[in-house]
Write an enzyme that holds these catalytic residues in place. Structure first.
Site: not given
Ligand code: THU
Length: 160
Positions: A61, A63, A72, A74, A112, A115
């Site tokens: 991920n 940010e 994310c 994925e 999520c 994704c």
């Molecule tokens: N995140 C993912 O990388 N994948 C997911 O399916 C859920 C959330 C990341 C996004 C963000 O950087 C952190 O997790 C918190 O939500």
């Protein structure tokens, strides 16, 4: 009026029950999670894909201070795979999350909704099921297709 029921099955297994190629995917996803750029959530997600050509790619991920601008693990990984090989199917996607101490998070973390939508369209696009492995500290959840994680997809056919 009638009530319709939908049955979804998935496998629950241990790390020891992972195959050799699944362990390799876990190693790659774990290494990727360690490289996550997650200064805001500290939630470090790693993903790895096994492609139809045998190649393994990984991502994590990313940010941003403007929160919705991040992405994310994925989607980073699957978009990367589709950008590199638009005509090669994603056979398996493995996802894992590390805590602040670098340990696997307790329960397997499912992707999520955004994704799932992207994974679902990738599965439709490639015309082959994408297997999903969610790896927690001691448990692995395995889904044989994205459609088990997102049964009622907005496919885009509604737009036509
Ligand atoms: N995140 C993912 O990388 N994948 C997911 O399916 C859920 C959330 C990341 C996004 C963000 O950087 C952190 O997790 C918190 O939500």
């Amino acid at each position: 009026m009638k009530v319709n029921e939908l049955k979804i099955s998935y496998i629950e297994k241990s790390h020891e029950e992972l195959s050799y190629s699944e362990k390799k995917l876990l190693d790659e996803a774990t290494a990727a999670a360690k490289k996550a750029y997650a200064p805001y959530s500290k939630f470090r997600v790693g993903a790895a894909v096994l492609l139809g050509n045998g190649e393994v790619l990984s991502g994590c991920n990313q940010e941003n201070a403007a929160f919705p601008s991040g992405l994310c693990a994925e989607r980073v990984t699957v978009f990367y795979a589709n950008a590199k090989y638009p005509d090669v199917a994603v056979d398996t996607l493995l996802i894992t999350v590390l805590d602040e101490n670098g340990d696997y998070r307790g329960e397997p973390v499912p992707p999520c909704g955004a994704c799932r939508q992207v994974l679902s369209e990738t599965e439709t696009r490639q015309g082959k099921p994408m297997r999903i492995l969610l790896v927690g500290k001691s448990k692995v959840h395995e889904f044989s297709s994205v459609s088990d994680l997102l049964p009622f997809i907005f496919s885009g056919n509604e737009l036509l």
